[in-house]
Design an enzyme around this catalytic site. Structure first.
Site, mmCIF file in Angstrom:
data_model
loop_
_atom_site.group_PDB
_atom_site.id
_atom_site.type_symbol
_atom_site.label_atom_id
_atom_site.label_comp_id
_atom_site.label_asym_id
_atom_site.label_seq_id
_atom_site.Cartn_x
_atom_site.Cartn_y
_atom_site.Cartn_z
ATOM 1 N N GLY A 106 0.851 -1.184 0.000
ATOM 2 C CA GLY A 106 0.000 0.000 0.000
ATOM 3 C C GLY A 106 0.882 1.227 0.000
ATOM 4 N N GLY B 136 1.164 4.423 1.244
ATOM 5 C CA GLY B 136 1.718 5.076 2.422
ATOM 6 C C GLY B 136 2.621 4.170 3.227
ATOM 7 C CG ASP C 280 4.396 3.423 -3.205
ATOM 8 O OD1 ASP C 280 3.717 4.398 -3.550
ATOM 9 O OD2 ASP C 280 3.973 2.249 -3.215
ATOM 10 C CG ASN D 123 16.144 -5.190 -4.161
ATOM 11 O OD1 ASN D 123 17.190 -5.821 -4.223
ATOM 12 N ND2 ASN D 123 16.072 -3.992 -3.621
ATOM 13 N N GLY E 232 10.120 -8.874 -6.656
ATOM 14 C CA GLY E 232 8.864 -8.813 -5.918
ATOM 15 C C GLY E 232 8.569 -7.461 -5.319
#
Length: 310
Positions: free
Chosen positions: A41, A43, A256, A289, A291
């Site tokens: 998610g 945040g 993110d 990286n 995943g």
């Protein structure tokens, strides 16, 4: 509870499950490696990025059911201070699967169960009580939530003198900009929609971003240019940073990570020229990286130093 300079908000978090396999064949069982679980998610990923750079944040998110409990444990394992808002429906799961034969990544996302009016009000009340410098609302809304929800968050932040960073898309983002944000991070496609044109070329991104700034919709616009890098725009400066050429394994969480790097740099009082470099370094490092692992701090620091020499 102590006050934090940075608070992140995730209204639609996810328990991210990542795996790999060899060969995608319809109508046959696909043998997958044992899954890795990560807290996901927008945040939450921003808080994870900040923690990896040695910073602190308060991570506010909704949590429901057994998946929610697992999510909470994963965030706390990262050493992040949490404020989980209990909700009735179970936290969603996402699946990320990598075909090792082709290096193609498949991302299966779910919309998330509806939050009730009282649950939405709990989120607004949690934000209303904050004493912080930066509030980052990142990620999607759950199905059924009004597109004005982040706009309400923006209004609360504005009234409290909090610098609000919004990282979402579509109508939710357009509504939020009616109230205005401190920092906005669209890609070129999202930027084109925000300024009402069909397409924007990379060399036009700074002018398009400045139209949002001139309207008072944002103070800082950072436009992600994908493999070309990113450009930071304010009313006074334009700063372009090229993306380093790194081996890419996954793009999950790269945006993110970029936001996390920039907000951490802002909270450290670094100049905007370094803020955008940290953003590009962290976003690029995250793609190295597999995943949903985000980035390694050593990779981000190394890329930041390399970008400074360009």
């Amino acid at each position: 509870m102590k006050n934090f300079d940075i608070v992140t908000l995730t209204v639609n978090p996810s328990l991210d499950k990542s795996t790999s396999f060899r060969g995608l064949v319809p109508e046959q069982k696909i043998q997958c490696k044992n899954p890795r679980f990560d807290a996901g998610g927008g945040g939450i990923n921003v808080s994870k990025a900040i923690a990896r750079l040695g910073g602190e944040s308060l991570c506010v998110f909704t949590s429901g059911g057994d998946t929610g409990k697992q999510l909470e444990a994963l965030v706390q394992k990262e050493g992040i201070e949490t404020h989980a808002i209990a909700v009735k429906n179970a936290t969603r799961e996402n699946l990320i699967a990598l075909d090792l034969n082709t290096n193609s990544q498949y991302r299966f996302g779910f919309s998330g169960e509806t939050l009730s009016e009282p649950e939405q009000q709990q989120i607004l009340e949690a934000v209303s009580g904050l004493k912080t410098k930066y509030l980052v609302a990142s990620g999607s809304l759950t199905q059924g939530m009004p597109p004005e929800f982040y706009q309400r968050i923006a209004a609360i932040a504005k009234a409290s003198g909090i610098k609000f960073i919004a990282d979402t898309s579509g109508e939710a983002l357009q509504k939020t900009l009616e109230t205005g944000v401190y920092l906005l991070k669209p890609n070129v496609g999202e930027l084109a929609k925000l300024v009402g044109v069909e397409k924007i070329h990379a060399d036009e991104a700074d002018d398009a971003a400045r139209t949002l700034i001139d309207k008072g919709q944002a103070e800082i616009v950072v436009v992600s240019l994908g493999p070309q890098g990113a450009v930071l725009v304010t009313k006074d400066i334009t700063e372009f940073v090229p993306a380093p050429n790194v081996p890419k394994k996954s793009t999950v969480g790269a945006g993110d990570s970029m936001v996390g790097g920039m907000v951490w740099a802002l909270s450290e009082g670094k100049p905007l020229q370094e803020v955008i470099r940290w953003g590009v370094a962290c976003g690029s490092a995250a793609t190295m990286n597999e995943g949903t692992q985000l980035f390694k701090a050593d990779d981000a620091r190394r890329l930041f130093e390399w970008l400074g020499r360009k």
